[in-house]
Design a protein around this motif. Structure first.
Motif, PDB file in Angstrom:
ATOM      1  N   SER A 298       0.739  -1.282  -0.004  1.00 32.85           N
ATOM      2  CA  SER A 298       0.072   0.075  -0.046  1.00 32.85           C
ATOM      3  C   SER A 298       0.763   1.171  -0.124  1.00 32.85           C
ATOM      4  CB  SER A 298      -0.972   0.055   1.316  1.00 32.85           C
ATOM      5  OG  SER A 298      -0.202   0.145   2.359  1.00 32.85           O
ATOM      6  N   LEU A 299       2.176   1.126   0.398  1.00 34.22           N
ATOM      7  CA  LEU A 299       2.944   2.515   0.292  1.00 34.22           C
ATOM      8  C   LEU A 299       3.388   2.850  -0.878  1.00 34.22           C
ATOM      9  CD1 LEU A 299       5.126   1.755   3.570  1.00 34.22           C
ATOM     10  CD2 LEU A 299       2.969   3.354   3.497  1.00 34.22           C
ATOM     11  N   PRO A 300       3.682   4.231  -1.168  1.00 30.93           N
ATOM     12  CA  PRO A 300       4.490   4.465  -2.553  1.00 30.93           C
ATOM     13  C   PRO A 300       5.746   3.959  -2.354  1.00 30.93           C
ATOM     14  CG  PRO A 300       3.116   6.437  -1.488  1.00 30.93           C
ATOM     15  CD  PRO A 300       3.056   5.297  -0.431  1.00 30.93           C
ATOM     16  N   ASN A 301       6.389   3.928  -3.537  1.00 32.72           N
ATOM     17  CA  ASN A 301       7.830   3.238  -3.485  1.00 32.72           C
ATOM     18  C   ASN A 301       8.899   3.837  -2.702  1.00 32.72           C
ATOM     19  OD1 ASN A 301       9.821   1.247  -4.781  1.00 32.72           O
ATOM     20  ND2 ASN A 301      10.586   2.966  -5.980  1.00 32.72           N
ATOM     21  N   ARG A 302       9.123   5.261  -2.725  1.00 36.57           N
ATOM     22  CA  ARG A 302      10.263   5.659  -1.971  1.00 36.57           C
ATOM     23  C   ARG A 302       9.862   5.546  -0.165  1.00 36.57           C
ATOM     24  NH1 ARG A 302      13.311   7.108  -5.620  1.00 36.57           N
ATOM     25  NH2 ARG A 302      13.150   8.731  -7.001  1.00 36.57           N
ATOM     26  N   ARG A 303       8.540   5.704  -0.044  1.00 37.44           N
ATOM     27  CA  ARG A 303       8.412   5.738   1.571  1.00 37.44           C
ATOM     28  C   ARG A 303       8.431   4.017   1.970  1.00 37.44           C
ATOM     29  NH1 ARG A 303       2.422   7.464   2.735  1.00 37.44           N
ATOM     30  NH2 ARG A 303       3.014   9.103   1.316  1.00 37.44           N
ATOM     31  N   ARG A 304       7.988   3.188   1.003  1.00 39.28           N
ATOM     32  CA  ARG A 304       8.352   1.732   1.317  1.00 39.28           C
ATOM     33  C   ARG A 304       9.829   1.627   1.351  1.00 39.28           C
ATOM     34  NH1 ARG A 304       5.854  -0.293  -2.776  1.00 39.28           N
ATOM     35  NH2 ARG A 304       7.476  -0.427  -4.059  1.00 39.28           N
ATOM     36  N   GLN A 305      10.522   1.997   0.546  1.00 39.85           N
ATOM     37  CA  GLN A 305      12.089   1.845   0.642  1.00 39.85           C
ATOM     38  C   GLN A 305      12.590   2.361   1.959  1.00 39.85           C
ATOM     39  OE1 GLN A 305      13.147   4.310  -2.871  1.00 39.85           O
ATOM     40  NE2 GLN A 305      14.609   2.478  -3.220  1.00 39.85           N
ATOM     41  N   VAL A 306      12.167   3.607   2.378  1.00 36.39           N
ATOM     42  CA  VAL A 306      12.674   4.109   3.765  1.00 36.39           C
ATOM     43  C   VAL A 306      12.261   3.160   4.998  1.00 36.39           C
ATOM     44  CG1 VAL A 306      12.669   5.803   5.237  1.00 36.39           C
ATOM     45  CG2 VAL A 306      12.757   6.344   2.752  1.00 36.39           C
ATOM     46  N   LEU A 307      10.908   2.739   4.834  1.00 35.18           N
ATOM     47  CA  LEU A 307      10.546   1.860   5.891  1.00 35.18           C
ATOM     48  C   LEU A 307      11.267   0.428   5.906  1.00 35.18           C
ATOM     49  CD1 LEU A 307       8.228   1.693   8.246  1.00 35.18           C
ATOM     50  CD2 LEU A 307       6.633   0.558   6.634  1.00 35.18           C
ATOM     51  N   GLU A 308      11.254  -0.138   4.823  1.00 34.78           N
ATOM     52  CA  GLU A 308      12.036  -1.555   4.796  1.00 34.78           C
ATOM     53  C   GLU A 308      13.418  -1.194   5.274  1.00 34.78           C
ATOM     54  OE1 GLU A 308      11.943  -2.561   0.765  1.00 34.78           O
ATOM     55  OE2 GLU A 308       9.583  -3.334   0.937  1.00 34.78           O
ATOM     56  N   TYR A 309      14.150  -0.196   4.912  1.00 32.85           N
ATOM     57  CA  TYR A 309      15.444   0.095   5.549  1.00 32.85           C
ATOM     58  C   TYR A 309      15.433   0.007   6.929  1.00 32.85           C
ATOM     59  CZ  TYR A 309      20.227   1.203   5.946  1.00 32.85           C
ATOM     60  OH  TYR A 309      21.570   1.161   6.268  1.00 32.85           O
TER      61      TYR A 309
ATOM     62  N   SER B 124      14.010  12.568   4.073  1.00 33.63           N
ATOM     63  CA  SER B 124      13.589  13.280   5.158  1.00 33.63           C
ATOM     64  C   SER B 124      12.197  13.235   5.185  1.00 33.63           C
ATOM     65  CB  SER B 124      14.253  14.488   5.468  1.00 33.63           C
ATOM     66  OG  SER B 124      13.871  15.445   4.253  1.00 33.63           O
ATOM     67  N   GLY B 125      11.442  13.652   3.926  1.00 35.73           N
ATOM     68  CA  GLY B 125      10.004  13.860   3.660  1.00 35.73           C
ATOM     69  C   GLY B 125       9.328  12.606   3.884  1.00 35.73           C
ATOM     70  N   ARG B 126       9.910  11.618   3.477  1.00 34.67           N
ATOM     71  CA  ARG B 126       9.457  10.043   3.726  1.00 34.67           C
ATOM     72  C   ARG B 126       9.394   9.905   5.189  1.00 34.67           C
ATOM     73  NH1 ARG B 126       9.902  12.376  -0.270  1.00 34.67           N
ATOM     74  NH2 ARG B 126       7.894  13.356   0.593  1.00 34.67           N
ATOM     75  N   ILE B 127      10.500   9.969   6.142  1.00 34.72           N
ATOM     76  CA  ILE B 127      10.308   9.829   7.361  1.00 34.72           C
ATOM     77  C   ILE B 127       9.358  10.722   8.101  1.00 34.72           C
ATOM     78  CG2 ILE B 127      11.855  10.136   9.626  1.00 34.72           C
ATOM     79  CD1 ILE B 127      14.276   9.355   7.997  1.00 34.72           C
ATOM     80  N   THR B 128       8.963  11.823   7.620  1.00 34.58           N
ATOM     81  CA  THR B 128       7.983  12.622   8.321  1.00 34.58           C
ATOM     82  C   THR B 128       6.820  11.977   8.043  1.00 34.58           C
ATOM     83  OG1 THR B 128       9.205  14.768   8.178  1.00 34.58           O
ATOM     84  CG2 THR B 128       6.798  15.066   8.375  1.00 34.58           C
ATOM     85  N   GLU B 129       6.607  11.647   7.020  1.00 34.25           N
ATOM     86  CA  GLU B 129       5.251  10.774   6.256  1.00 34.25           C
ATOM     87  C   GLU B 129       5.033   9.635   7.455  1.00 34.25           C
ATOM     88  OE1 GLU B 129       5.398  12.369   1.973  1.00 34.25           O
ATOM     89  OE2 GLU B 129       5.932  10.291   2.364  1.00 34.25           O
ATOM     90  N   LEU B 130       5.924   8.893   7.607  1.00 36.55           N
ATOM     91  CA  LEU B 130       5.914   7.501   8.201  1.00 36.55           C
ATOM     92  C   LEU B 130       5.793   7.837   9.607  1.00 36.55           C
ATOM     93  CD1 LEU B 130       8.807   5.556   6.380  1.00 36.55           C
ATOM     94  CD2 LEU B 130       6.343   5.013   6.340  1.00 36.55           C
ATOM     95  N   ARG B 131       6.412   8.933  10.230  1.00 37.30           N
ATOM     96  CA  ARG B 131       6.023   9.277  11.694  1.00 37.30           C
ATOM     97  C   ARG B 131       5.051   9.698  12.128  1.00 37.30           C
ATOM     98  NH1 ARG B 131       5.919  13.958  13.953  1.00 37.30           N
ATOM     99  NH2 ARG B 131       6.808  15.044  12.249  1.00 37.30           N
ATOM    100  N   LYS B 132       4.255  10.481  11.083  1.00 43.96           N
ATOM    101  CA  LYS B 132       2.999  11.071  11.147  1.00 43.96           C
ATOM    102  C   LYS B 132       1.873   9.731  11.115  1.00 43.96           C
ATOM    103  CE  LYS B 132       3.603  15.826   9.992  1.00 43.96           C
ATOM    104  NZ  LYS B 132       3.328  16.921   8.850  1.00 43.96           N
ATOM    105  N   ALA B 133       2.195   8.723  10.383  1.00 43.91           N
ATOM    106  CA  ALA B 133       1.338   7.554  10.164  1.00 43.91           C
ATOM    107  C   ALA B 133       1.435   6.793  11.364  1.00 43.91           C
ATOM    108  CB  ALA B 133       1.586   7.078   8.902  1.00 43.91           C
TER     109      ALA B 133
END
Length: 85
Positions: free
Chosen positions: A9-20, A44-53
């Motif tokens: 369900s995650l966009p590609n870059r957000r998924r890459q960051v979360l997987e790492y 950094s933007g993807r981390i912010t999105e993941l943190r907010k989620a």
């Protein structure tokens, strides 16, 4: 499995960051950027999105960035809420 549904369900870059972060039991921004070959502004933007989620949390640990000498947050996968979107 819950983890697979998150990945799908995650966009590609957000998924890459979360997987790492998940696969390395936490990571600092500079480590993630280096490992997945993306600039700081994209990560950094993807981390912010993941943190907010609620998918990643500030571990409270800090590590020194060898390039800047400044301390950086170590982000960790939120095991409790990370499996829920």
């Amino acid at each position: 499995e819950a983890w697979q549904s998150i990945q799908d369900s995650l966009p590609n870059r957000r998924r890459q960051v979360l997987e790492y972060i998940r696969n390395h039991d936490g990571a600092a921004l500079f480590d993630i950027c280096s490992a997945i070959c993306l600039p700081v502004n994209q990560v950094s933007g993807r981390i912010t999105e993941l943190r907010k989620a609620g998918m990643v949390l500030d571990s409270g640990e800090r590590v020194v960035n060898p390039d800047t000498g400044r301390k950086a947050i170590v982000w960790v996968f939120n095991i409790k809420d990370g499996g829920v979107l």
